[in-house]
Design an enzyme around this catalytic site. Structure first.
Site, PDB file in Angstrom:
ATOM      1  N   GLU A 174      -5.788   0.790  -8.809  1.00 18.40           N
ATOM      2  CA  GLU A 174      -7.032  -0.344  -8.681  1.00 18.40           C
ATOM      3  C   GLU A 174      -8.292   0.287  -9.156  1.00 18.40           C
ATOM      4  O   GLU A 174      -9.052  -0.533  -9.949  1.00 18.40           O
ATOM      5  CB  GLU A 174      -6.903  -1.094  -7.258  1.00 18.40           C
ATOM      6  CG  GLU A 174      -5.744  -1.682  -6.960  1.00 18.40           C
ATOM      7  CD  GLU A 174      -5.682  -1.907  -5.289  1.00 18.40           C
ATOM      8  OE1 GLU A 174      -5.166  -2.954  -5.166  1.00 18.40           O
ATOM      9  OE2 GLU A 174      -6.085  -1.127  -4.610  1.00 18.40           O
ATOM     10  N   GLU A 195       1.540   0.045  -1.701  1.00 20.57           N
ATOM     11  CA  GLU A 195       0.993  -0.481  -0.403  1.00 20.57           C
ATOM     12  C   GLU A 195       2.139  -1.135   0.466  1.00 20.57           C
ATOM     13  O   GLU A 195       2.096  -0.830   1.799  1.00 20.57           O
ATOM     14  CB  GLU A 195      -0.312  -1.558  -0.643  1.00 20.57           C
ATOM     15  CG  GLU A 195      -1.351  -0.834  -0.927  1.00 20.57           C
ATOM     16  CD  GLU A 195      -1.607  -0.378  -2.244  1.00 20.57           C
ATOM     17  OE1 GLU A 195      -2.948   0.005  -2.623  1.00 20.57           O
ATOM     18  OE2 GLU A 195      -0.678  -0.532  -3.272  1.00 20.57           O
TER      19      GLU A 195
END
Length: 253
Positions: free
Chosen positions: A108, A128
């Site tokens: 990210e 995640e």
């Protein structure tokens, strides 16, 4: 500046290195705050034209520091987001130089940059879901804007990794480097820094902001941003340098 972040300036390029190799450069609060401070410096200092983010010890960033997370620590900065940058990137160009892994928050952080140079053996992913979490620092929102939605969906739901060649084919990264990614990023940064800084900054702004503009307003809104460029000293200097067959002397105004 925190010891967990190193900064260096080379020929107008601010190099920002996450310095937590013992933790695979997992992002903690101190590092995030230091990155935010470095991004403020990048935008504030006229002599700085381009920024590069990289990681020490052969890894870009392995994501959020889970030990810090269990202590209740957030690797974010108010108004700036994860890593001090994902919600409010600098106005000047920012390049990610990726070695090793760019995973979870590390990916990210990478996709919040404008350009990416990665080593040929680099790996990318948002795993995640494998930890019962969501890629909430832009992964599930920004990644579908940068690569095909179904591929982004697969990465988010499986948590699997992809390599540099696949990332390049998808348009996730700009260049693959056989040598150190930082060297490739510096080469790209040098090409950008040679151009008019005002023109570069406004070009980035238009490309980022125009995606949310109504179609019938795009040219009007673009005009408001680019008008100062065409009346700037740099615009006249660029034309004069071309006519006189010399390198331009940019002033950024």
């Amino acid at each position: 500046m925190s010891e967990e972040l190193l900064t260096e300036v080379r020929d107008g390029v601010l190099i920002v290195t996450i310095n937590r190799p013992e933790a695979k450069n997992a992002m903690n609060k101190a590092a995030a705050e230091a990155i935010a401070e470095a991004m403020d410096r990048l935008d504030a200092e006229d002599d700085l034209r381009v920024g590069i983010i990289t990681g020490a010890g052969g890894t870009f960033c392995s994501g959020m520091d889970l030990k810090g997370f269990l202590r209740g620590e957030s690797p974010s900065v108010k108004g700036r987001g994860f890593g001090g940058v994902v919600q409010a990137p600098p106005k000047k160009p920012l390049i990610a130089a990726v070695e090793g892994y760019a995973l979870a928050g590390g990916l990210e952080l990478m996709i919040a940059c404008d350009l990416v140079v990665a080593h040929k053996d680099a790996k990318f992913g948002i795993p995640e879901a494998k930890r019962g979490l969501v890629a909430a620092a832009g992964g599930v929102m920004m990644l579908p804007d940068q690569i095909p939605e179904r591929i982004a969906m697969e990465l988010a739901l499986t948590g699997d990794f992809i390599g540099a060649q696949r990332a390049y084919e998808l348009g996730m990264i700009n260049r693959i480097s056989d040598g150190p990614a930082l060297d490739g990023a510096l080469e790209l940064a040098s090409a950008i820094a040679a151009n008019g800084p005002l023109a570069v900054r406004v070009s980035k702004a238009v490309m980022k902001e125009s995606r949310g503009w109504p179609m019938d307003e795009r040219y009007d809104r673009q005009g408001q941003l680019i008008a100062p460029v065409f009346t700037s000293e740099d615009a006249r200097e660029g034309a004069a340098a071309f006519a006189e067959k010399r390198a331009p002397n940019w002033k950024g105004k």
